[in-house]
Design an enzyme around this catalytic site. Sequence first.
Site, PDB file in Angstrom:
ATOM      1  N   ASP A 199      16.262  47.743 -12.875  1.00  0.00           N
ATOM      2  CA  ASP A 199      15.173  48.669 -12.892  1.00  0.00           C
ATOM      3  C   ASP A 199      15.680  49.982 -12.444  1.00  0.00           C
ATOM      4  OD1 ASP A 199      11.783  48.453 -12.725  1.00  0.00           O
ATOM      5  OD2 ASP A 199      12.531  50.279 -11.788  1.00  0.00           O
ATOM      6  N   CYS A 210      -3.224  47.337 -20.492  1.00  0.00           N
ATOM      7  CA  CYS A 210      -3.189  46.390 -21.817  1.00  0.00           C
ATOM      8  C   CYS A 210      -4.459  46.702 -22.644  1.00  0.00           C
ATOM      9  CB  CYS A 210      -3.184  44.744 -21.532  1.00  0.00           C
ATOM     10  SG  CYS A 210      -1.435  44.522 -21.069  1.00  0.00           S
ATOM     11  N   THR A 263       4.432  50.723 -21.717  1.00  0.00           N
ATOM     12  CA  THR A 263       3.958  51.766 -22.912  1.00  0.00           C
ATOM     13  C   THR A 263       2.745  52.358 -22.709  1.00  0.00           C
ATOM     14  OG1 THR A 263       3.633  49.727 -24.141  1.00  0.00           O
ATOM     15  CG2 THR A 263       5.663  50.787 -24.296  1.00  0.00           C
ATOM     16  N   ARG A 300      -2.924  51.116 -12.564  1.00  0.00           N
ATOM     17  CA  ARG A 300      -2.651  51.723 -13.566  1.00  0.00           C
ATOM     18  C   ARG A 300      -4.139  51.685 -14.399  1.00  0.00           C
ATOM     19  NH1 ARG A 300       2.462  48.803 -16.146  1.00  0.00           N
ATOM     20  NH2 ARG A 300       1.573  47.239 -15.074  1.00  0.00           N
ATOM     21  N   ARG A 341      12.337  49.981  -5.969  1.00  0.00           N
ATOM     22  CA  ARG A 341      11.864  48.527  -6.341  1.00  0.00           C
ATOM     23  C   ARG A 341      13.217  47.493  -6.341  1.00  0.00           C
ATOM     24  NH1 ARG A 341       8.108  44.824  -7.263  1.00  0.00           N
ATOM     25  NH2 ARG A 341       8.167  43.725  -9.298  1.00  0.00           N
ATOM     26  N   THR A 398       4.593  46.529 -25.354  1.00  0.00           N
ATOM     27  CA  THR A 398       3.773  46.744 -26.344  1.00  0.00           C
ATOM     28  C   THR A 398       3.855  47.987 -27.213  1.00  0.00           C
ATOM     29  OG1 THR A 398       1.937  45.412 -24.994  1.00  0.00           O
ATOM     30  CG2 THR A 398       1.106  46.766 -26.941  1.00  0.00           C
ATOM     31  N   VAL A 428       5.793  42.313 -15.969  1.00  0.00           N
ATOM     32  CA  VAL A 428       6.365  41.466 -17.052  1.00  0.00           C
ATOM     33  C   VAL A 428       7.691  41.107 -16.760  1.00  0.00           C
ATOM     34  CG1 VAL A 428       6.769  41.419 -19.550  1.00  0.00           C
ATOM     35  CG2 VAL A 428       4.741  42.572 -18.714  1.00  0.00           C
TER      36      VAL A 428
END
Length: 443
Positions: free
Chosen positions: A46, A271, A96, A342, A51, A131, A28
Amino acid sequence: MAQLTGLQTQVTMNTSKQKIAIVGLGYVGLPLAAAFAKYGQVIAFDISNKRIAELTRGFDSTGELEEQHLSNPNLSYTDEASHLKQANFIIVTVPTPIDESNNPDLTPLESASRTVGQNLSTGAIVVYESTVFPGATEEICVPILEQESGLTCGVDFKVGYSPERINPGDKTNTLDKIVKVVSGQDAETLEIVANTYEQIITAGVHRAPSIKVAEAAKVIENTQRDLNIALMNELSLIFNRMNINTHDVLAAAGTKWNFLKFTPGLVGGHCIGVDPYYLTFKAESIGYHPQVILAGRRINDGMGKYVAEMTIKQLIQQGMPIKGSKVAVFGLTFKENVPDIRNTRVVDVIRELEDYGMEVLVHDPLADVDETAHEYGIRLTDLEHTRDAVAIILAVPHQQYMEMAPQDFLQFTDSNTTPLFIDIKSCLDRALMAQHGFDYWSL
């Protein structure tokens, strides 16, 4: 009142004078940072120095952006939180997830809020994209921001919420082409947030009347999809008992103009398989026990076990020994053509097969070997070492697999058997697979 006037002077500035910071550079945050960098300076933050190092050298392990998108001189990659003090518009895009009990795990969000709060400048606007359940931004995040910064929300800084709508691996429905829902704690903040996102969203923005409305809109988007897939999965369970091919039924029903075209499959990822639990958690906290939503979740969470059980049943019907036999699982990520592992429900299939005593060979061309071993204890297998399988499970239809001819899969099987081919998402032609000697089954 003087403080409030000062804030209004800050937050009503022209968007060209904004200094934007993105907190969290995953699926995102990184596309957001790259998009905003086309119009001005962006602090891309980050906590992972690994990363930051890979992005600095022009490599995105998520596969979302190419090197030319990462090398914009307006992009400043950093793992130094103090750099956030330079920003007056901060967007938080951390994950989240849920815990082992399917309850919201707000640890990343709370940690990011502490980091932002410790480096929050007076007059800044903080927008959350992660989220959450309705109320989380104002009830959980704002108090942390105030405590860590010593500032007062609504006086010294303001907040907004704009739910992410990134679809990993989708090169058609990209960030700029998806209408962006925006919200703010007051009318003034809402307009600034809307104007800011309008710089990068060609599809336009939708102004939600409150932060809670925007938060609720996000969780029901994926809850609705989760329930529709759950219905397809339950239909698959029913039609399998009736010896009816589910996809033939859906193809016939889909000829009606208002039939919604969903298909059965494993529901994982960060999600669809997660967001409904944020809504049900909040609902139960206010005294309501959701029924339909949780019923859909139970069906979808059980599909991995069902696929494994059907694989075992098919092998038994063939007279094949189960314990010690090899089964090849192709694909581990939560969806095709992305490296994201994930909450992948393919793991449920693997674990169940292992419980039956089978040797499971797992291959995925995109999943990271070290991450897979760390997260799930699964050692990925090279294709050249995938041999003598009595069954192949096409769990995730990555492009590499879809480009293979039916006979190409035979090299991975035991030549002394009639190999079983489990096509979870029914991506291949079952008649063609049968012609090449496979006993074919799909949801």
